[in-house]
Design a protein around this motif. Structure first.
Motif, PDB file in Angstrom:
ATOM      1  N   SER A   3      21.382  -8.530  19.702  1.00  0.00           N
ATOM      2  CA  SER A   3      22.504  -9.414  20.138  1.00  0.00           C
ATOM      3  C   SER A   3      23.927  -8.726  19.535  1.00  0.00           C
ATOM      4  CB  SER A   3      22.505 -10.854  19.596  1.00  0.00           C
ATOM      5  OG  SER A   3      23.560 -11.367  20.051  1.00  0.00           O
ATOM      6  N   VAL A   4      23.664  -8.207  18.211  1.00  0.00           N
ATOM      7  CA  VAL A   4      24.925  -7.404  17.828  1.00  0.00           C
ATOM      8  C   VAL A   4      25.157  -6.246  18.682  1.00  0.00           C
ATOM      9  CG1 VAL A   4      25.755  -6.081  15.856  1.00  0.00           C
ATOM     10  CG2 VAL A   4      24.513  -8.328  15.553  1.00  0.00           C
ATOM     11  N   TYR A   5      24.158  -5.699  19.085  1.00  0.00           N
ATOM     12  CA  TYR A   5      24.380  -4.280  19.839  1.00  0.00           C
ATOM     13  C   TYR A   5      24.900  -4.558  21.225  1.00  0.00           C
ATOM     14  CZ  TYR A   5      21.751  -1.175  16.962  1.00  0.00           C
ATOM     15  OH  TYR A   5      21.267  -0.009  15.954  1.00  0.00           O
ATOM     16  N   ASP A   6      24.411  -5.760  21.797  1.00  0.00           N
ATOM     17  CA  ASP A   6      25.085  -6.331  23.072  1.00  0.00           C
ATOM     18  C   ASP A   6      26.591  -6.344  22.974  1.00  0.00           C
ATOM     19  OD1 ASP A   6      22.751  -6.461  24.656  1.00  0.00           O
ATOM     20  OD2 ASP A   6      22.278  -8.564  24.188  1.00  0.00           O
ATOM     21  N   ASP A  40      32.173  -8.311  17.200  1.00  0.00           N
ATOM     22  CA  ASP A  40      32.190  -9.465  16.488  1.00  0.00           C
ATOM     23  C   ASP A  40      31.860  -9.280  14.747  1.00  0.00           C
ATOM     24  OD1 ASP A  40      31.714 -11.990  15.145  1.00  0.00           O
ATOM     25  OD2 ASP A  40      30.520 -12.666  16.849  1.00  0.00           O
ATOM     26  N   GLU A  41      33.011  -9.159  13.907  1.00  0.00           N
ATOM     27  CA  GLU A  41      32.685  -8.298  12.543  1.00  0.00           C
ATOM     28  C   GLU A  41      32.046  -9.445  11.795  1.00  0.00           C
ATOM     29  OE1 GLU A  41      33.152  -5.546  11.500  1.00  0.00           O
ATOM     30  OE2 GLU A  41      34.234  -4.396  13.141  1.00  0.00           O
ATOM     31  N   ILE A  42      32.073 -10.772  12.061  1.00  0.00           N
ATOM     32  CA  ILE A  42      31.382 -11.651  11.269  1.00  0.00           C
ATOM     33  C   ILE A  42      29.888 -11.642  11.662  1.00  0.00           C
ATOM     34  CG2 ILE A  42      31.021 -14.216  10.963  1.00  0.00           C
ATOM     35  CD1 ILE A  42      33.807 -14.578  11.482  1.00  0.00           C
ATOM     36  N   LYS A  43      29.646 -11.571  12.880  1.00  0.00           N
ATOM     37  CA  LYS A  43      28.178 -11.406  13.000  1.00  0.00           C
ATOM     38  C   LYS A  43      27.561 -10.308  12.551  1.00  0.00           C
ATOM     39  CE  LYS A  43      25.447 -12.271  17.423  1.00  0.00           C
ATOM     40  NZ  LYS A  43      25.426 -12.433  18.769  1.00  0.00           N
ATOM     41  N   VAL A  44      28.308  -8.789  12.660  1.00  0.00           N
ATOM     42  CA  VAL A  44      27.965  -7.729  12.160  1.00  0.00           C
ATOM     43  C   VAL A  44      27.779  -7.946  10.416  1.00  0.00           C
ATOM     44  CG1 VAL A  44      28.673  -5.417  11.426  1.00  0.00           C
ATOM     45  CG2 VAL A  44      29.013  -6.421  13.838  1.00  0.00           C
ATOM     46  N   THR A  99       6.563   0.090   4.115  1.00  0.00           N
ATOM     47  CA  THR A  99       7.327  -1.050   4.715  1.00  0.00           C
ATOM     48  C   THR A  99       8.884  -0.743   4.124  1.00  0.00           C
ATOM     49  OG1 THR A  99       5.559  -2.465   4.880  1.00  0.00           O
ATOM     50  CG2 THR A  99       7.716  -3.435   4.854  1.00  0.00           C
ATOM     51  N   VAL A 100       8.874  -0.850   2.885  1.00  0.00           N
ATOM     52  CA  VAL A 100      10.431  -0.328   2.380  1.00  0.00           C
ATOM     53  C   VAL A 100      11.007   0.795   3.190  1.00  0.00           C
ATOM     54  CG1 VAL A 100      11.694   0.556   0.433  1.00  0.00           C
ATOM     55  CG2 VAL A 100      10.012  -1.133  -0.059  1.00  0.00           C
ATOM     56  N   ASN A 101      10.492   1.913   3.254  1.00  0.00           N
ATOM     57  CA  ASN A 101      10.988   3.074   4.205  1.00  0.00           C
ATOM     58  C   ASN A 101      11.102   2.748   5.452  1.00  0.00           C
ATOM     59  OD1 ASN A 101      10.783   4.783   1.801  1.00  0.00           O
ATOM     60  ND2 ASN A 101       8.776   5.689   2.432  1.00  0.00           N
ATOM     61  N   GLN A 102      10.307   1.710   6.356  1.00  0.00           N
ATOM     62  CA  GLN A 102      10.777   1.452   7.547  1.00  0.00           C
ATOM     63  C   GLN A 102      11.959   0.512   7.671  1.00  0.00           C
ATOM     64  OE1 GLN A 102       6.959  -0.396   8.589  1.00  0.00           O
ATOM     65  NE2 GLN A 102       6.351   1.532   9.431  1.00  0.00           N
ATOM     66  N   ILE A 103      11.847  -0.487   6.560  1.00  0.00           N
ATOM     67  CA  ILE A 103      13.295  -1.104   6.751  1.00  0.00           C
ATOM     68  C   ILE A 103      14.452  -0.530   6.383  1.00  0.00           C
ATOM     69  CG2 ILE A 103      14.473  -3.113   5.610  1.00  0.00           C
ATOM     70  CD1 ILE A 103      11.842  -4.053   7.240  1.00  0.00           C
ATOM     71  N   ASN A 104      14.437   0.596   5.352  1.00  0.00           N
ATOM     72  CA  ASN A 104      15.465   1.615   5.354  1.00  0.00           C
ATOM     73  C   ASN A 104      15.919   2.427   6.586  1.00  0.00           C
ATOM     74  OD1 ASN A 104      17.264   2.796   3.398  1.00  0.00           O
ATOM     75  ND2 ASN A 104      16.006   4.574   3.589  1.00  0.00           N
ATOM     76  N   GLU A 105      14.859   2.714   7.265  1.00  0.00           N
ATOM     77  CA  GLU A 105      15.220   3.185   8.836  1.00  0.00           C
ATOM     78  C   GLU A 105      16.054   2.353   9.583  1.00  0.00           C
ATOM     79  OE1 GLU A 105      15.469   6.515  11.451  1.00  0.00           O
ATOM     80  OE2 GLU A 105      14.905   6.371   9.180  1.00  0.00           O
ATOM     81  N   ILE A 106      15.460   1.297   9.739  1.00  0.00           N
ATOM     82  CA  ILE A 106      16.110   0.112  10.415  1.00  0.00           C
ATOM     83  C   ILE A 106      17.672  -0.039  10.068  1.00  0.00           C
ATOM     84  CG2 ILE A 106      16.352  -2.285  10.967  1.00  0.00           C
ATOM     85  CD1 ILE A 106      13.211  -2.237  10.981  1.00  0.00           C
ATOM     86  N   GLN A 107      17.811  -0.150   8.682  1.00  0.00           N
ATOM     87  CA  GLN A 107      18.954  -0.485   8.139  1.00  0.00           C
ATOM     88  C   GLN A 107      19.900   0.888   8.692  1.00  0.00           C
ATOM     89  OE1 GLN A 107      18.912  -0.713   3.977  1.00  0.00           O
ATOM     90  NE2 GLN A 107      20.327  -2.400   3.887  1.00  0.00           N
ATOM     91  N   GLY A 108      19.494   2.053   8.448  1.00  0.00           N
ATOM     92  CA  GLY A 108      20.237   3.376   8.609  1.00  0.00           C
ATOM     93  C   GLY A 108      20.582   3.438  10.204  1.00  0.00           C
ATOM     94  N   ILE A 109      19.532   3.216  11.078  1.00  0.00           N
ATOM     95  CA  ILE A 109      20.135   3.041  12.491  1.00  0.00           C
ATOM     96  C   ILE A 109      20.884   2.185  12.730  1.00  0.00           C
ATOM     97  CG2 ILE A 109      18.907   2.710  14.892  1.00  0.00           C
ATOM     98  CD1 ILE A 109      16.139   3.543  13.703  1.00  0.00           C
ATOM     99  N   PHE A 110      20.995   0.899  12.094  1.00  0.00           N
ATOM    100  CA  PHE A 110      22.011  -0.143  12.402  1.00  0.00           C
ATOM    101  C   PHE A 110      23.372   0.345  11.766  1.00  0.00           C
ATOM    102  CE2 PHE A 110      24.347  -3.941  11.558  1.00  0.00           C
ATOM    103  CZ  PHE A 110      24.278  -4.643  12.521  1.00  0.00           C
ATOM    104  N   ASP A 111      23.290   0.837  10.622  1.00  0.00           N
ATOM    105  CA  ASP A 111      24.555   1.335  10.244  1.00  0.00           C
ATOM    106  C   ASP A 111      25.112   2.580  11.159  1.00  0.00           C
ATOM    107  OD1 ASP A 111      24.521  -0.462   8.202  1.00  0.00           O
ATOM    108  OD2 ASP A 111      23.845   0.837   6.685  1.00  0.00           O
ATOM    109  N   SER A 114      24.552   3.194  14.199  1.00  0.00           N
ATOM    110  CA  SER A 114      25.224   2.512  15.424  1.00  0.00           C
ATOM    111  C   SER A 114      26.601   1.890  15.319  1.00  0.00           C
ATOM    112  CB  SER A 114      24.256   1.687  15.885  1.00  0.00           C
ATOM    113  OG  SER A 114      22.876   2.320  16.144  1.00  0.00           O
ATOM    114  N   LEU A 115      26.696   1.348  14.271  1.00  0.00           N
ATOM    115  CA  LEU A 115      28.034   0.620  13.972  1.00  0.00           C
ATOM    116  C   LEU A 115      29.116   1.688  14.014  1.00  0.00           C
ATOM    117  CD1 LEU A 115      29.667  -1.883  13.406  1.00  0.00           C
ATOM    118  CD2 LEU A 115      28.962  -1.786  10.973  1.00  0.00           C
ATOM    119  N   GLU A 116      28.787   2.524  13.178  1.00  0.00           N
ATOM    120  CA  GLU A 116      29.690   3.505  12.783  1.00  0.00           C
ATOM    121  C   GLU A 116      30.155   4.471  14.164  1.00  0.00           C
ATOM    122  OE1 GLU A 116      29.879   8.055  10.593  1.00  0.00           O
ATOM    123  OE2 GLU A 116      28.583   6.444   9.676  1.00  0.00           O
ATOM    124  N   ASP A 117      29.114   4.685  15.131  1.00  0.00           N
ATOM    125  CA  ASP A 117      29.357   5.033  16.183  1.00  0.00           C
ATOM    126  C   ASP A 117      30.172   4.306  17.245  1.00  0.00           C
ATOM    127  OD1 ASP A 117      28.474   6.971  18.637  1.00  0.00           O
ATOM    128  OD2 ASP A 117      27.818   5.175  19.335  1.00  0.00           O
TER     129      ASP A 117
END
Length: 143
Positions: A51-54, A62-66, A90-102, A104-107
């Motif tokens: 939804s944030v990506y949309d 929507d900075e609040i949603k982000v 699992t920690v590494n997978q969540i870290n990867e998700i976090q990295g992709i999200f960050d 994408s936001l920067e992009d």
């Protein structure tokens, strides 16, 4: 007597293999167990991130949603990290998700709103990362 010795030897071989297997599983310390909290967090968070990506296809972010979504990802990361070394995958997978999200936001902030094709590609990328983490959790041993 020879038959008894042969049967005893086979029995001991089987018992030894079973014993090593059981001890190996008990002492490896690398077996992690299914956690319904992790599974629910991942499955709840995935549509929220999508939804944030949309929102990245619109003029304004929507900075609040982000911020709320970033916080939830960070909380999930800390929860998983708190489980210890056995949970490193699992920690590494969540870290990867976090990295992709960050990234994408920067992009999005740097290059402006996303077109439909780019949005679809980015959503597919983050969805795949979530799906891997969800599948990994779902495949873990259940106590």
């Amino acid at each position: 007597m020879k038959q008894i010795t042969c049967r005893l030897r086979n029995y001991l071989k089987g018992f030894t293999v079973l014993l090593f297997f059981m001890l190996g599983c008990a002492n490896l310390g690398h077996i992690t167990y299914y956690d319904s909290t992790t599974y629910k967090s991942l499955t709840d968070l995935k549509p929220e991130v999508l939804s944030v990506y949309d929102n990245y296809a619109s003029e304004n972010i929507d900075e609040i949603k982000v911020a709320q979504t970033k916080l939830k990802i960070a909380q999930l990361f800390e929860y998983e990290k708190g489980k210890g070394e056995k949970n490193i995958n699992t920690v590494n997978q969540i870290n990867e998700i976090q990295g992709i999200f960050d990234r994408s936001l920067e992009d999005r902030r740097k290059n402006g709103k996303w077109n439909e094709t780019y949005l679809k590609d980015r959503k597919e990328n983050i969805s795949d990362a979530f799906d891997l983490a969800i599948q990994t959790e779902n495949l873990k041993n259940r106590r």
